[in-house]
Design a protein around this motif. Structure first.
Motif, PDB file in Angstrom:
ATOM      1  N   ARG A 176     -14.651 -15.111  -2.505  1.00  0.00           N
ATOM      2  CA  ARG A 176     -14.162 -16.660  -2.757  1.00  0.00           C
ATOM      3  C   ARG A 176     -13.496 -16.765  -4.094  1.00  0.00           C
ATOM      4  NH1 ARG A 176     -16.510 -20.220   0.398  1.00  0.00           N
ATOM      5  NH2 ARG A 176     -15.992 -21.818  -1.124  1.00  0.00           N
TER       6      ARG A 176
ATOM      7  N   ASP B 118      -5.312  -7.011   6.710  1.00  0.00           N
ATOM      8  CA  ASP B 118      -6.060  -6.882   6.062  1.00  0.00           C
ATOM      9  C   ASP B 118      -7.534  -6.812   6.919  1.00  0.00           C
ATOM     10  OD1 ASP B 118      -6.728  -5.928   3.361  1.00  0.00           O
ATOM     11  OD2 ASP B 118      -6.119  -7.896   2.780  1.00  0.00           O
TER      12      ASP B 118
ATOM     13  N   HIS C 158      -3.235  -2.053   6.700  1.00  0.00           N
ATOM     14  CA  HIS C 158      -1.777  -2.160   6.537  1.00  0.00           C
ATOM     15  C   HIS C 158      -1.155  -0.986   7.206  1.00  0.00           C
ATOM     16  CE1 HIS C 158      -2.974  -4.965   3.554  1.00  0.00           C
ATOM     17  NE2 HIS C 158      -3.895  -4.411   3.301  1.00  0.00           N
TER      18      HIS C 158
ATOM     19  N   VAL D 243       1.043  -1.225  -0.013  1.00  0.00           N
ATOM     20  CA  VAL D 243       0.090  -0.103  -0.048  1.00  0.00           C
ATOM     21  C   VAL D 243       0.921   1.229   0.083  1.00  0.00           C
ATOM     22  CG1 VAL D 243      -1.838   1.246   1.141  1.00  0.00           C
ATOM     23  CG2 VAL D 243      -1.961  -1.168   1.003  1.00  0.00           C
TER      24      VAL D 243
ATOM     25  N   ALA E 290     -15.404  -4.543  -6.857  1.00  0.00           N
ATOM     26  CA  ALA E 290     -16.432  -4.095  -5.763  1.00  0.00           C
ATOM     27  C   ALA E 290     -15.562  -4.350  -4.321  1.00  0.00           C
ATOM     28  CB  ALA E 290     -17.926  -4.788  -5.632  1.00  0.00           C
ATOM     29  N   ALA E 291     -15.161  -5.468  -4.406  1.00  0.00           N
ATOM     30  CA  ALA E 291     -14.379  -5.573  -2.978  1.00  0.00           C
ATOM     31  C   ALA E 291     -13.239  -4.921  -2.901  1.00  0.00           C
ATOM     32  CB  ALA E 291     -13.876  -7.114  -2.685  1.00  0.00           C
TER      33      ALA E 291
ATOM     34  N   PHE F 122     -16.240 -14.366   7.308  1.00  0.00           N
ATOM     35  CA  PHE F 122     -15.636 -13.216   6.564  1.00  0.00           C
ATOM     36  C   PHE F 122     -16.629 -12.242   6.161  1.00  0.00           C
ATOM     37  CE2 PHE F 122     -13.760 -17.211   4.459  1.00  0.00           C
ATOM     38  CZ  PHE F 122     -12.739 -17.499   5.436  1.00  0.00           C
ATOM     39  N   LEU F 123     -17.895 -12.778   6.107  1.00  0.00           N
ATOM     40  CA  LEU F 123     -19.116 -11.748   5.683  1.00  0.00           C
ATOM     41  C   LEU F 123     -19.455 -10.967   6.794  1.00  0.00           C
ATOM     42  CD1 LEU F 123     -21.104 -13.974   3.125  1.00  0.00           C
ATOM     43  CD2 LEU F 123     -19.234 -12.258   2.780  1.00  0.00           C
TER      44      LEU F 123
ATOM     45  N   ASN G  87      -5.378 -12.133  -0.749  1.00  0.00           N
ATOM     46  CA  ASN G  87      -5.721 -12.914   0.363  1.00  0.00           C
ATOM     47  C   ASN G  87      -7.176 -12.384   0.846  1.00  0.00           C
ATOM     48  OD1 ASN G  87      -3.964 -15.062   0.818  1.00  0.00           O
ATOM     49  ND2 ASN G  87      -2.777 -13.860   2.386  1.00  0.00           N
ATOM     50  N   GLY G  88      -7.298 -10.924   0.992  1.00  0.00           N
ATOM     51  CA  GLY G  88      -8.442 -10.356   1.363  1.00  0.00           C
ATOM     52  C   GLY G  88      -9.558 -10.409   0.412  1.00  0.00           C
TER      53      GLY G  88
ATOM     54  N   PHE H   4     -17.665  -3.946   9.003  1.00  0.00           N
ATOM     55  CA  PHE H   4     -16.734  -2.942   8.235  1.00  0.00           C
ATOM     56  C   PHE H   4     -17.259  -2.001   7.347  1.00  0.00           C
ATOM     57  CE2 PHE H   4     -13.917  -2.816   4.377  1.00  0.00           C
ATOM     58  CZ  PHE H   4     -13.411  -1.706   4.680  1.00  0.00           C
ATOM     59  N   LEU H   5     -18.238  -2.594   6.528  1.00  0.00           N
ATOM     60  CA  LEU H   5     -18.695  -1.829   5.501  1.00  0.00           C
ATOM     61  C   LEU H   5     -19.656  -0.793   5.841  1.00  0.00           C
ATOM     62  CD1 LEU H   5     -19.526  -4.225   2.257  1.00  0.00           C
ATOM     63  CD2 LEU H   5     -17.724  -2.344   2.592  1.00  0.00           C
TER      64      LEU H   5
ATOM     65  N   ARG I  40     -11.041 -13.852   0.618  1.00  0.00           N
ATOM     66  CA  ARG I  40     -11.773 -14.037   1.760  1.00  0.00           C
ATOM     67  C   ARG I  40     -13.136 -13.611   1.622  1.00  0.00           C
ATOM     68  NH1 ARG I  40      -8.207 -11.892   5.106  1.00  0.00           N
ATOM     69  NH2 ARG I  40      -6.580 -13.624   5.338  1.00  0.00           N
ATOM     70  N   ILE I  41     -13.253 -12.453   1.075  1.00  0.00           N
ATOM     71  CA  ILE I  41     -14.654 -11.731   0.606  1.00  0.00           C
ATOM     72  C   ILE I  41     -15.474 -12.267  -0.295  1.00  0.00           C
ATOM     73  CG2 ILE I  41     -15.582  -9.487   0.254  1.00  0.00           C
ATOM     74  CD1 ILE I  41     -14.326  -9.830   3.220  1.00  0.00           C
TER      75      ILE I  41
ATOM     76  N   ARG J  30     -12.803  -1.852  -4.284  1.00  0.00           N
ATOM     77  CA  ARG J  30     -13.082  -0.495  -4.168  1.00  0.00           C
ATOM     78  C   ARG J  30     -13.617  -0.294  -2.777  1.00  0.00           C
ATOM     79  NH1 ARG J  30     -15.498   0.762 -10.272  1.00  0.00           N
ATOM     80  NH2 ARG J  30     -13.162   0.193 -11.124  1.00  0.00           N
ATOM     81  N   ASN J  31     -14.076  -1.304  -2.143  1.00  0.00           N
ATOM     82  CA  ASN J  31     -14.489  -1.030  -0.624  1.00  0.00           C
ATOM     83  C   ASN J  31     -13.411  -1.070   0.438  1.00  0.00           C
ATOM     84  OD1 ASN J  31     -17.298  -0.780  -1.048  1.00  0.00           O
ATOM     85  ND2 ASN J  31     -17.481  -3.146  -0.983  1.00  0.00           N
ATOM     86  N   GLY J  32     -12.322  -1.466   0.016  1.00  0.00           N
ATOM     87  CA  GLY J  32     -11.143  -1.191   0.724  1.00  0.00           C
ATOM     88  C   GLY J  32     -10.373  -2.566   1.233  1.00  0.00           C
ATOM     89  N   ILE J  33     -10.405  -3.591   0.183  1.00  0.00           N
ATOM     90  CA  ILE J  33      -9.587  -4.880   0.513  1.00  0.00           C
ATOM     91  C   ILE J  33      -8.712  -4.685  -0.547  1.00  0.00           C
ATOM     92  CG2 ILE J  33     -10.021  -7.232   0.663  1.00  0.00           C
ATOM     93  CD1 ILE J  33     -11.609  -5.985   2.622  1.00  0.00           C
ATOM     94  N   TYR J  34      -7.241  -4.669  -0.155  1.00  0.00           N
ATOM     95  CA  TYR J  34      -6.102  -4.431  -0.919  1.00  0.00           C
ATOM     96  C   TYR J  34      -5.167  -5.521  -1.255  1.00  0.00           C
ATOM     97  CZ  TYR J  34      -7.622   0.457  -0.248  1.00  0.00           C
ATOM     98  OH  TYR J  34      -8.252   1.687  -0.111  1.00  0.00           O
ATOM     99  N   THR J  35      -5.606  -6.874  -0.710  1.00  0.00           N
ATOM    100  CA  THR J  35      -4.497  -7.913  -1.135  1.00  0.00           C
ATOM    101  C   THR J  35      -5.462  -8.884  -1.412  1.00  0.00           C
ATOM    102  OG1 THR J  35      -4.830  -8.763   1.341  1.00  0.00           O
ATOM    103  CG2 THR J  35      -3.248  -7.324   1.002  1.00  0.00           C
TER     104      THR J  35
ATOM    105  N   TYR K  50     -16.741  -8.419   7.337  1.00  0.00           N
ATOM    106  CA  TYR K  50     -16.733  -7.164   6.146  1.00  0.00           C
ATOM    107  C   TYR K  50     -18.200  -6.601   6.206  1.00  0.00           C
ATOM    108  CZ  TYR K  50     -16.454  -6.210   1.175  1.00  0.00           C
ATOM    109  OH  TYR K  50     -16.521  -5.583   0.073  1.00  0.00           O
TER     110      TYR K  50
ATOM    111  N   LYS L 180     -18.045   1.942   7.900  1.00  0.00           N
ATOM    112  CA  LYS L 180     -17.396   2.837   7.034  1.00  0.00           C
ATOM    113  C   LYS L 180     -18.317   3.961   6.703  1.00  0.00           C
ATOM    114  CE  LYS L 180     -15.121   1.639   3.100  1.00  0.00           C
ATOM    115  NZ  LYS L 180     -14.156   1.316   2.219  1.00  0.00           N
TER     116      LYS L 180
END
Lengths: 119, 401
Positions: free
Chosen positions: A69, B37, B169, A2, A52-53, B149-150, A62-63, B156-157, A66-67, A55-60, B153, B160
């Motif tokens: 699949r 994350d 990070h 990042v 979408a994930a 996970f959901l 792995n992330g 979090f959403l 998870r979100i 842009r919602n703030g998941i930057y890896t 998430y 936010k």
């Protein structure tokens, strides 16, 4: 990673014309109507869901895995990981080389419970 | 220039996100700092069980309220979190285990939990796939499971969207203090000015407590899990061994999740999260014994995670007299996921109004100094003078600005 993202954002002015053109092309790519393109075949995850994930703030990777699949199916991302990495790179304005791969998980190939249990 | 924050939450797992959501709903603008994350650690590697049965009796009121919140969480968060409330079977394989379980069931009934002991025939009625070794089980019909996970998430959403700021990070390195009070948080990238810090760092909760000169009797315990390929729906309950050696469920997606222990993990733990070659096979053996029908299913992935294990296996919650402005919400000892929604609400109540709708006295930091004047019966209680002394009463503060 990042950090690199922020550096790149900050140094936009210093970019060569070629780099700018490449970036602009990528932008157009990303904004075309291929959001319903299936990226992860095992789990049927589309480019739009992955974007979408991010842009919602998941930057890896792995992330995203998870979100959304993407990469959680039978092939464990052997098909889609590079593609997801490319989408991440495009969205974050990074080079694909800056995207860390997902954590490697055993077993390398699907293994029957009975075999795994050593029965 | 340090940024100003109403409150800084260290840890962007399910706890941090749930606390941030509840506080943002009340009108505060929390800052959440997460070193990887969102849900990258335990919230991203747990089994997603939402269980009351076999909880520590002190946690029971929290667990029971949590079930209520989970029931309408999809509406609150505006997304499907795959919550399934179809009960939890804790399976026994011997008369000895049955006896221990009967006693535990009696104790849990006394605190108001609805659950029953089943013999083999009754177990088969609920889950016809159990193996021959099973002689009985406890069954709590209101237990269930959810997609971890959901949920993380979703919190979090929603947080936010309500104005919480998330810094992922980014690692909290230092908590600044002045005259014994919290005044700020320094990360590897930013400095935040704040009078309130929540330690929701899970397994790193001890490290965060150390930043203000406190220590916790906590150690990381290693846990491992595997997932199979998808299978047509077989059963909807959460299942587990009476002694907690393994546990699992069929996810909404269809794959089977199985987690477990072999018993030596706490002694072989080392930095990082290694996979041990014998834990997967050990889990697989138990799965085949308990559910023989699954023996041909493919295992596709294994992973491990760390549990923030407290010496007494219950979390640390709330303010502490020692450091005004420091709030504990850590040390969940593997029970955190099921409790997260209620903890989010209670910690938010405590910060806003200096009292909680369910007492959290039993989880105070002071319990680790027996005999001192840090009496647990006082901490977190509305009438307690020590707590009001350290309580910021953010609702009044919000009105004043």
């Amino acid at each position: 990673m990042v950090e690199r993202f922020k550096q790149l954002k900050g140094n936009g002015a210093g970019k060569t014309a070629l780099e700018k053109t490449v970036q602009a092309t990528k932008k157009t790519d990303a904004s075309t109507d291929d959001d319903d393109l299936v990226i992860c075949r095992c789990e049927e995850i589309t480019r739009g869901e992955i974007k979408a994930a991010i842009r919602n703030g998941i930057y890896t990777l792995n992330g995203v895995k998870r979100i959304t699949r993407a990469g959680m199916g039978l092939c464990q991302g052997q098909t889609c990981q590079q593609l997801v990495a490319r989408i991440l790179a495009e969205e974050l304005g990074l080079s694909a080389a800056d995207i860390d791969p997902t954590t490697a998980r055993g077993p390398v190939r699907p293994l029957r419970l009975e075999v795994f249990a050593n029965r | 220039m340090p940024e100003k924050a109403d409150i800084v939450i260290i840890g962007g797992g399910v706890m941090g996100c749930a606390i941030a959501y509840n506080l943002a709903k009340e009108g505060l603008k929390p800052v959440v700092i997460e070193k990887s994350d969102i849900g990258g650690e335990a919230s991203g590697s747990n089994g997603g069980g939402v269980r009351q049965s076999a909880r520590n009796l002190k946690e029971m009121p929290l667990a029971m309220e949590s079930i209520q919140i989970y029931g309408q969480l999809h509406e609150e968060l505006g997304m499907d979190v795959e919550y399934v409330r179809q009960g939890n079977l804790r399976l026994c394989t011997s008369e000895e285990e049955l006896e221990v379980m009967r006693q535990a069931v009696e104790n849990q009934k006394k605190v108001g939990l609805e659950l029953e002991m089943l013999d083999r025939k009754q177990v088969l009625e609920i889950n016809p796939h159990v193996g021959e070794k099973i002689v009985g089980a406890s069954f709590c019909p209101t237990d269930g499971h959810v997609n971890p996970f959901l949920v993380t998430y979703g919190f979090f959403l929603k947080a936010k969207s309500l104005g919480a700021r998330f810094y992922t990070h980014e690692e909290a390195k230092e908590i600044r203090m002045k005259k014994g009070r919290v005044t700020g948080v320094v990360t590897d990238k930013n400095t935040f000015e704040t009078d309130l810090v929540v330690d929701a760092a899970g397994v790193a909760g001890r490290k965060v407590a150390n930043m203000v000169g406190l220590d916790l009797p906590m150690r990381p315990v290693f846990s491992e899990a595997l997932i199979t390929e998808a299978y047509p729906p077989l059963f909807k309950q959460m299942v587990g061994h009476a002694k907690g050696l393994f546990y699992g469920r069929q996810t909404v997606h269809g794959s089977f999740f199985w987690g477990g222990f072999v018993g030596t993990e706490q002694f072989i733990y080392r930095e990082g999260k290694p996979l041990f070659h014998y834990i997967g096979p050990a889990i697989s053996q138990m799965v085949i014994d308990f559910f023989p029908v699954l023996k041909d299913l493919n295992v596709i992935r294994m992973w491990s995670g760390l549990i923030a294990q407290m010496s007494d296996a219950i979390p640390v919650l709330g303010f502490t007299q020692e450091v005004p402005g420091f709030v504990f919400a850590t040390g969940f000892s593997g029970h955190g996921f099921g409790l997260a929604p209620v903890i989010g609400r209670l910690i938010s109540e405590l910060i806003m109004d200096c009292k909680t709708s369910i007492p959290i006295n039993d989880f105070c930091y002071g319990r680790f100094h027996k005999g001192s004047d840090n009496d647990c019966s006082c901490q977190g209680n509305a009438t307690c003078t020590t707590v009001t002394a350290v309580c910021p009463n953010k609702r009044e503060w919000l009105k004043s600005i």
